[in-house]
Structure formats: structure tokens, C-alpha cells
Design an enzyme around this catalytic site. Sequence first.
Site, mmCIF file in Angstrom:
data_model
loop_
_atom_site.group_PDB
_atom_site.id
_atom_site.type_symbol
_atom_site.label_atom_id
_atom_site.label_comp_id
_atom_site.label_asym_id
_atom_site.label_seq_id
_atom_site.Cartn_x
_atom_site.Cartn_y
_atom_site.Cartn_z
ATOM 1 C CG HIS A 1 38.107 7.643 -14.100
ATOM 2 N ND1 HIS A 1 37.956 8.925 -13.616
ATOM 3 C CD2 HIS A 1 37.485 7.639 -15.304
ATOM 4 C CE1 HIS A 1 37.260 9.661 -14.486
ATOM 5 N NE2 HIS A 1 36.959 8.903 -15.523
ATOM 6 C CE LYS B 1 37.529 14.987 -17.652
ATOM 7 N NZ LYS B 1 37.333 13.734 -16.938
ATOM 8 C CG HIS C 1 32.362 15.032 -18.133
ATOM 9 N ND1 HIS C 1 32.280 13.710 -17.771
ATOM 10 C CD2 HIS C 1 31.080 15.448 -18.286
ATOM 11 C CE1 HIS C 1 30.996 13.345 -17.708
ATOM 12 N NE2 HIS C 1 30.253 14.401 -17.999
ATOM 13 C CG ASP D 1 34.839 7.428 -18.970
ATOM 14 O OD1 ASP D 1 35.579 7.502 -17.966
ATOM 15 O OD2 ASP D 1 33.785 8.087 -19.079
ATOM 16 C CG HIS E 1 31.939 3.330 -9.514
ATOM 17 N ND1 HIS E 1 32.397 4.388 -8.773
ATOM 18 C CD2 HIS E 1 31.720 3.817 -10.763
ATOM 19 C CE1 HIS E 1 32.451 5.479 -9.527
ATOM 20 N NE2 HIS E 1 32.051 5.155 -10.745
ATOM 21 N N GLY F 1 29.608 4.965 -14.206
ATOM 22 C CA GLY F 1 30.856 4.526 -14.828
ATOM 23 C C GLY F 1 30.931 3.014 -14.916
HETATM 24 O O1 DOR Z 1 30.634 7.674 -15.918
HETATM 25 C C1 DOR Z 1 31.475 8.418 -15.413
HETATM 26 N N1 DOR Z 1 32.304 7.976 -14.431
HETATM 27 N N2 DOR Z 1 31.554 9.691 -15.824
HETATM 28 C C2 DOR Z 1 32.359 10.561 -15.198
HETATM 29 O O2 DOR Z 1 32.439 11.663 -15.665
HETATM 30 C C3 DOR Z 1 33.103 10.197 -13.990
HETATM 31 C C4 DOR Z 1 33.409 8.763 -14.004
HETATM 32 C C5 DOR Z 1 33.953 8.286 -12.680
HETATM 33 O O3 DOR Z 1 34.957 8.827 -12.227
HETATM 34 O O4 DOR Z 1 33.409 7.330 -12.122
HETATM 35 ZN ZN ZN Z 2 35.938 9.593 -17.205
HETATM 36 ZN ZN ZN Z 3 33.684 12.212 -17.949
#
Ligand code: DOR
Ligand code: ZN
Ligand code: ZN
Length: 446
Positions: A63, A146, A181, A310, A314, A330
Site C-alpha cells: 500500500h 483487487k 482480501h 502487505d 499508518h 496494518g
Molecule cells: O492490515 C491491513 N491493512 N489489512 C487491510 O486489508 C488493509 C490494510 C491497509 O490498507 O491499511
Molecule cells: Zn493489504
Molecule cells: Zn488485505
Amino acid sequence: MIVDLVLTNAKAYTNKHVMDCSLAINHSKIFKIGKEPIMPKAETRINLKNLLVLPGLIDAHVHLRDEGKAYKEDFYSGTAAAAAGGITTVLDMPNNDPVTMSVETLKNRMKLAEGKVLVNVGFYSEFPRSMKEIREIVEEGAVAFKLFMVEQVGGLNIDVDHALLEAFRIVSGLKVPVAVHAEDKTSLKKAEEEIRRPKRNDIEAFLKAHSESVEVKAIKRLLNIVKQANTHVHFCHISTENGLKVIIDGKKSGMPITCETTPHHLLLSVKDLRRKGTLALTMPPIREEHHAEALWNGVFNGWIDILGSDHAPHTLEEKKAKVVWDVKVGVPGLETTLPLLLKEVNGGRLTIGDIVKLMAEKPAEIFNLKGRDSLKEGNNADLVVVDLNRKYRVDASKFHSKAKYSPFDGWNVEGKPVKTFVGGQLIMDEGEIVAEAGSGEIIGRG
Ligand code: DOR
Ligand code: ZN
Ligand code: ZN
């Protein structure tokens, strides 16, 4: 002839084994791999002093944020993190602001990324509102779709099976996969409501809501659709023993499906989650040890096709919200994935060949990334130089990512990416970014 670059005294993983050799690079491609005497003259020569050279890794689950979420990560900081972690190609997830879910949003995102990225970037798109735009998005260069099943993110109504079927049928003619997901929205929301009613808002409550059966249910629902549409579905971040079991059964029956797990689901358990608190909260969550054990078996037996970080950055404030349901889920992973895998090589659980298969050969095959699967003549000169003996401590405060936390903060690792080349250009040297923004390639931009 004078080529751009020759890397001498390398131990390169090529043709499924490690070979003492030199590598000649010209016009961003690998020109020759062989013994020093047959190397052409070069503008630049770098002596790698017997360090290991691997194909640059492909992280198919990242991301990168930017745009409306640039305060969490942007194209520069995210791809700097990738370069620092030995990753030369990332595939960017679409849950952005605005969501990548149309030709227009995809085009804008590619254009914005172009001047900023340090590694190669390919883009996912969520499903658009109109079925006819599915083909146009692929023609514009999206590497995959996705589908987020936890809540409505894209334009396709995730509650309606026949809508999914119609969209999947269109995708199956387009040679791109649908990455999913897999957590079932209906059962998750129901569980959440029951748990929230008595005002439970701690990590245990979150774990209870995001149960194994929530993952299994979503996978089964999708397999039913795959049976009818025969679309390549790629399951992201599989986290449970039974989820994997259902996927294995589907594979055995010949379904066109692949799957991924993450370093945090393999290496951590609820014990770590309880110790680290909401900082380590992800979706799907880190679980009991027997799940990780099943996932390791899936890696050893080849049922798990790829590993993805992944990388989901944040801010610290967002991670530390008091009520668990408000915590942004995340963790960043671009700078820890390869070091953690190299530690497993040193510990004997993985081989170098496993890393290359899980994070270069297979993702290149699944997402149709030509010339990025291995070190061979004619392929892109995306490579990472690794010092397998380097011991150090993960220090999240030093990350290039804007997200300066990690569930692996403070871990001792052995094995470090020390140089990253993208298209033959040195991007990272001993942890420092040494190239200009925009050095990476936008994959799919014609
Ligand atoms: O832990 C996660 N963070 N799972 C997700 O599906 C979204 C992702 C995010 O975009 O922060
Ligand atoms: Zn993800
Ligand atoms: Zn995910």
C-alpha cells in the site's frame, strides 16, 4: 563494445544455483553472466567482493498510499523503503484516496508516481462501477484487480454473487488475476456487533470478530464463483490453517487459484500481538501458533505460492487509538521482509532458492511481469546484493518509510540487502538512497 556496468566477483543465484561470476549490464538489461575473462569493457566496474546477488524481489502486496493519504506514505518514501529492503518491484494496492477504480484514477496515479518512484511500480485497480470499464482498466495497464471483501471499497457490489460472477467472467478473458482480501463482510459485521454490544473494545475482541471461519467463509464463497467463471483468483495474506486447507483442496481439484502469506503471519503469534499491542494489529490478524505452523508447511510443500509484505503504513497516533475498533490496521513490511527471510536461510528453515521462488519467480508468473523473474541474460537488470553474514538489529526509527514502527522492531537479524539496482542503476547503497526520484519504471504505462 563498452557496456554500462560490470559487477565483478559476484556469487549470483542464476539457473537455480549460486555461481561465481561477473554480470555485465547494458541499457538497463542483463547483457552477460559469466566468468570475468569474457566480460566486455565497461563504463563502470563494481567489485562485489564475493557477496550474493539475487534477482531484485517483487513484493506483490504493497500500500504505497500518497494522494489523500500521503501523510501515511507517499510514492517516494514507500519506494525508498522498498529499495532499502532489496525490493525492486512493488504492486500497489487500490484502497487510496481517491480509490483506484477507474481509467481516470489509474491514469492519474501512474502520472503522479512517475516522477517520484525509486523502484518499479505496477498498479492494482478495485472493480469499477461499470462492467464495461473492466477491460479499459486492463488496457490502461493495471496488473490485476483487487477485491476487498471486508467492506465496500470499489464499485462492484460485494454482497451480490451474480455481480461478482459477471465481473469475474469479464476478467477471465483478460489475462490478469483478481487478488482477494478474503474475510466475509456479513459474518464479520455480525460478530463485531455481538462483541461490541457489551462494550468490548480490546485486542481479544478484535481477534474474536476476525475469526478463522470469517476467512474460510470468504474463500469458499469465492471458490464457488471461480468454479463457474474460471478466473485466476489470487488469495492475499492467508492466515489460517483451515483457510489454507480449503485453498489446497481447490488447487487439487484443478482450480486456477494461487495464494500468498506474509512474514508477520509466519513469524508472529498472538503472544507477540498481546505483547506489542495495537501497533501489531493487522487484518487478518496475527493468530495462534498452530496457524503459523500450517502456513510454514504450506510454504515447504509449495501450496503457498508467494510471500508479500502487505506493507500497510499508518501514523503512530492512528495505531494507538484507545478503542480497538478505531485502530488503523496494518504494519509496514518493506524494510523487514528480506532481512527476516535471510535470517530464516541462516537458521536453515529456508533456502536462497525458496526466497527467489517466493518473491521473484512466482510473483512474476502470477502477475505476468516479464523479464523480472530471475537473473538471466536479456532480463531487466533489477538486482539486490546481499551480505548473508551481516548481523544487526531492526530499528524501526531508521526506516525510510514514514511508518516508523514494526512488530519486528528490536529483532536481531542476520543477512542484509546492501545494494539495490533497478534497471542497472544503483538505487540503494548501504542503506542510503543514492538515486534520483523517478528512477523506477511505471509498469503498464505504454
Ligand atoms: O492490515 C491491513 N491493512 N489489512 C487491510 O486489508 C488493509 C490494510 C491497509 O490498507 O491499511
Ligand atoms: Zn493489504
Ligand atoms: Zn488485505
